[in-house]
Write an enzyme that holds these catalytic residues in place. Structure first.
Site, PDB file in Angstrom:
ATOM      1  N   GLY A   1       0.804  -1.217   0.000  1.00  0.00           N
ATOM      2  CA  GLY A   1       0.000   0.000   0.000  1.00  0.00           C
ATOM      3  C   GLY A   1       0.840   1.271   0.000  1.00  0.00           C
ATOM      4  O   GLY A   1       1.955   1.303   0.542  1.00  0.00           O
TER       5      GLY A   1
ATOM      6  N   ARG B   1      -2.230   8.467   3.522  1.00  0.00           N
ATOM      7  CA  ARG B   1      -2.772   9.184   4.681  1.00  0.00           C
ATOM      8  C   ARG B   1      -1.716   9.468   5.742  1.00  0.00           C
ATOM      9  O   ARG B   1      -1.907  10.329   6.608  1.00  0.00           O
ATOM     10  CB  ARG B   1      -3.925   8.388   5.291  1.00  0.00           C
ATOM     11  CG  ARG B   1      -5.186   8.411   4.432  1.00  0.00           C
ATOM     12  CD  ARG B   1      -6.211   7.391   4.908  1.00  0.00           C
ATOM     13  NE  ARG B   1      -6.567   7.592   6.303  1.00  0.00           N
ATOM     14  CZ  ARG B   1      -7.258   6.706   7.015  1.00  0.00           C
ATOM     15  NH1 ARG B   1      -7.644   5.566   6.460  1.00  0.00           N
ATOM     16  NH2 ARG B   1      -7.552   6.947   8.275  1.00  0.00           N
TER      17      ARG B   1
ATOM     18  N   THR C   1      -6.398  -7.143  -2.439  1.00  0.00           N
ATOM     19  CA  THR C   1      -5.648  -8.046  -1.571  1.00  0.00           C
ATOM     20  C   THR C   1      -5.445  -9.425  -2.188  1.00  0.00           C
ATOM     21  O   THR C   1      -4.388 -10.042  -2.009  1.00  0.00           O
ATOM     22  CB  THR C   1      -6.375  -8.187  -0.229  1.00  0.00           C
ATOM     23  OG1 THR C   1      -7.757  -8.511  -0.472  1.00  0.00           O
ATOM     24  CG2 THR C   1      -6.296  -6.892   0.570  1.00  0.00           C
TER      25      THR C   1
ATOM     26  N   GLY D   1       1.428  -5.879   6.814  1.00  0.00           N
ATOM     27  CA  GLY D   1       2.512  -5.124   7.412  1.00  0.00           C
ATOM     28  C   GLY D   1       2.070  -3.975   8.271  1.00  0.00           C
ATOM     29  O   GLY D   1       2.815  -3.518   9.148  1.00  0.00           O
TER      30      GLY D   1
ATOM     31  N   LYS E   1      27.006   9.717  28.521  1.00  0.00           N
ATOM     32  CA  LYS E   1      27.104   9.153  27.181  1.00  0.00           C
ATOM     33  C   LYS E   1      28.370   8.311  27.101  1.00  0.00           C
ATOM     34  O   LYS E   1      29.449   8.788  27.408  1.00  0.00           O
ATOM     35  CB  LYS E   1      27.129  10.281  26.142  1.00  0.00           C
ATOM     36  CG  LYS E   1      27.048   9.824  24.683  1.00  0.00           C
ATOM     37  CD  LYS E   1      28.359   9.474  24.045  1.00  0.00           C
ATOM     38  CE  LYS E   1      29.303  10.636  23.975  1.00  0.00           C
ATOM     39  NZ  LYS E   1      30.592  10.253  23.263  1.00  0.00           N
TER      40      LYS E   1
ATOM     41  N   ALA F   1      28.808  18.283  41.910  1.00  0.00           N
ATOM     42  CA  ALA F   1      27.869  19.033  41.086  1.00  0.00           C
ATOM     43  C   ALA F   1      28.593  19.967  40.130  1.00  0.00           C
ATOM     44  O   ALA F   1      29.585  20.606  40.488  1.00  0.00           O
ATOM     45  CB  ALA F   1      26.919  19.830  41.973  1.00  0.00           C
TER      46      ALA F   1
ATOM     47  N   ARG G   1      43.417  26.561  40.083  1.00  0.00           N
ATOM     48  CA  ARG G   1      42.695  27.830  40.071  1.00  0.00           C
ATOM     49  C   ARG G   1      43.620  28.896  40.643  1.00  0.00           C
ATOM     50  O   ARG G   1      44.511  28.575  41.447  1.00  0.00           O
ATOM     51  CB  ARG G   1      41.389  27.732  40.870  1.00  0.00           C
ATOM     52  CG  ARG G   1      41.570  27.385  42.329  1.00  0.00           C
ATOM     53  CD  ARG G   1      40.236  27.107  43.002  1.00  0.00           C
ATOM     54  NE  ARG G   1      40.413  26.882  44.442  1.00  0.00           N
ATOM     55  CZ  ARG G   1      39.620  26.081  45.153  1.00  0.00           C
ATOM     56  NH1 ARG G   1      38.631  25.433  44.582  1.00  0.00           N
ATOM     57  NH2 ARG G   1      39.830  25.953  46.455  1.00  0.00           N
TER      58      ARG G   1
END
Length: 451
Positions: free
Chosen positions: A14, A18, A82, A105, A338, A367, A427
């Site tokens: 198909g 739509r 079909t 499907g 990640k 933090a 620092r």
């Protein structure tokens, strides 16, 4: 019960107009996996001898999707219904002698158990010519009807547009899914004509043709959600919702606690252990494994991650692919990981980014810590040893290694390796000018008053 080999024909020709998409309809995802592959996974559970996907518009996309799993394809160049679509699989099934499932499907949720029930009914002693999968929707809409007696013997099949008012009053509808023996299937299909309201070759006509030859067919039923089809984005969302509801129920039945089940979204391959607690508004992408006793706090987004026993994630955490949390480790609020391994008992409690990093057991990440793993061209690795402590608001510029037990002072920008048990303080010294702030305010206030 006779045991014969199984083949599956999946109709996916198909156009799916739509959906309004460049992506083929059957490749739109349900729970992160193309709906066609959901169906093929269920088919694979029956170990079919052959699987044929009938393609049409957008065939290149479908062929590329099924090639890795070894399914063959057949082309329906013209959309003639079909029955015509199933006929296109004849060549691919040449020499096959067994039972054939006909599936769609864009009807991805039908289970392997339901498919097996269709095959079992086909192999029953009364040997029906065709087995039809029926359902009873709340709204029969434009579905074809199955007219059957109390034993499930089919008296007539009729498409909605060709049905009489009396036939449309029947609640048992045709899902389109069928099973038949290969030799009988194609013999019946060769007799199907197109003298109907749509001018198409209806697959359902094989039941009526079989009846004319004195061959009975049978219907079995399933729940309407299992045979829900997808023709639009709204229907895609609805089918995904059916899948999610079923998966949530299974997770809870297998020993997980979902505080607000309707707000948790699983991927097709999410694995969850026992005594896992999942709080509201959690999203799982593909490739997540969660061991026993872990807790996933609210508003966390997790993809491609492995979460160890007793580990804790979130709230508001993001775990990206390659994240591995060791036993009883913790990733807290507004932490992103990640391709990072967090050792057993290690913690990154808040406001941290860890990328391409290995964190040893028992380490503590303060933090605001950031691993600077990317220079715009390449990614680099950070190693943090067991028991190390990274002070808040630190930047670790990869490639860099922090030794076991080392301490990085808050606010440091670390560009060189730190030896084990050392203190890294990067620092400038703090200086102070007494009274400077008061003088500054007086000067600026006077200047503003003159304006």
């Amino acid at each position: 019960m006779t045991q014969r080999p199984i083949a599956a024909i999946i109709l996916a020709a198909g156009k799916g107009t739509r959906m309004k998409s460049d992506l083929h309809k059957v490749l739109h995802p349900i729970a992160g996996q193309p709906m066609l592959l959901h169906l093929l996974d269920s088919v694979a559970a029956l170990t079919p001898e052959r699987t044929v996907v009938v393609t049409g518009a957008g065939r290149e996309q479908v062929e590329a999707a099924v090639a890795p799993i070894g399914a063959s394809t057949a082309l329906q160049a013209e959309q003639k219904g079909t029955g015509h679509a199933v006929l296109q699989a004849r060549e691919a099934l040449d020499g096959f002698a067994g039972d054939v499932l006909i599936l769609y499907g864009d009807v991805p949720l039908v289970s392997a158990a339901t498919m097996q029930r269709m095959i079992d009914r086909l192999r029953a002693p009364d040997a029906p010519a065709v087995v039809v999968l029926g359902f009873r929707p709340d709204d029969t809409a434009a579905y074809g009807r199955v007219i059957a007696d109390d034993s499930g013997r089919i008296l007539k099949m009729v498409e909605h547009k060709d049905a009489s008012p009396e036939e449309r009053a029947e609640r048992l509808c045709n899902s389109g899914l069928m099973a038949a023996r290969s030799d009988r299937l194609f013999a019946l299909l060769d007799q199907v004509g197109c003298a109907n309201a749509a001018g198409e070759y209806y697959l359902v006509d094989i039941v009526n043709i079989a009846a004319e030859e004195g061959l009975a067919s049978a219907v079995i039923e399933t729940a309407a959600w299992e045979v829900a089809g997808v023709n639009s984005r709204a229907e895609l969302a609805a089918v995904d919702g059916y899948w999610q509801a079923d998966r949530r129920s299974r997770a809870m039945a297998e020993g997980a606690t979902l505080i607000a089940p309707e707000t948790v979204w699983f991927a097709h391959d999410t694995q969850i252990g026992r005594d896992v607690v999942i709080e509201p508004n959690v999203f799982f992408g593909p490739g997540v494994q969660i061991a026993d006793g872990a807790t996933i706090h609210a508003f966390s987004h997790i993809t491609g991650a492995t979460i160890g026993a007793g580990a804790e994630v979130g709230p508001f955490a993001r775990l990206r692919p390659g994240s591995v949390l060791g036993e009883k480790s913790k990733v807290g609020n507004f932490v992103e990981m990640k391709k990072t391994v967090l050792g057993a008992g290690a913690k990154a409690s808040h406001l941290t980014y860890l990328g391409d990093t290995v964190v040893g057991p028992g380490a503590n990440i303060g933090a605001g810590t950031i691993t600077c793993n990317y220079d715009g061209y390449f990614k680099y690795k950070t190693e943090i040893g067991a028991g190390a402590f990274i002070g808040s608001n630190s930047a670790l510029v990869a490639p860099v290694s922090i030794g076991a037990g080392a301490i990085v002072a808050a606010g440091s920008v670390v560009t060189r390796d730190v030896t084990a048990d050392a203190l890294a303080l990067v620092r400038p010294d703090q200086t102070e000018k007494p009274g400077w702030a008061a003088k500054f305010r007086a000067i600026m206030t006077a200047r503003k008053n003159k304006q």
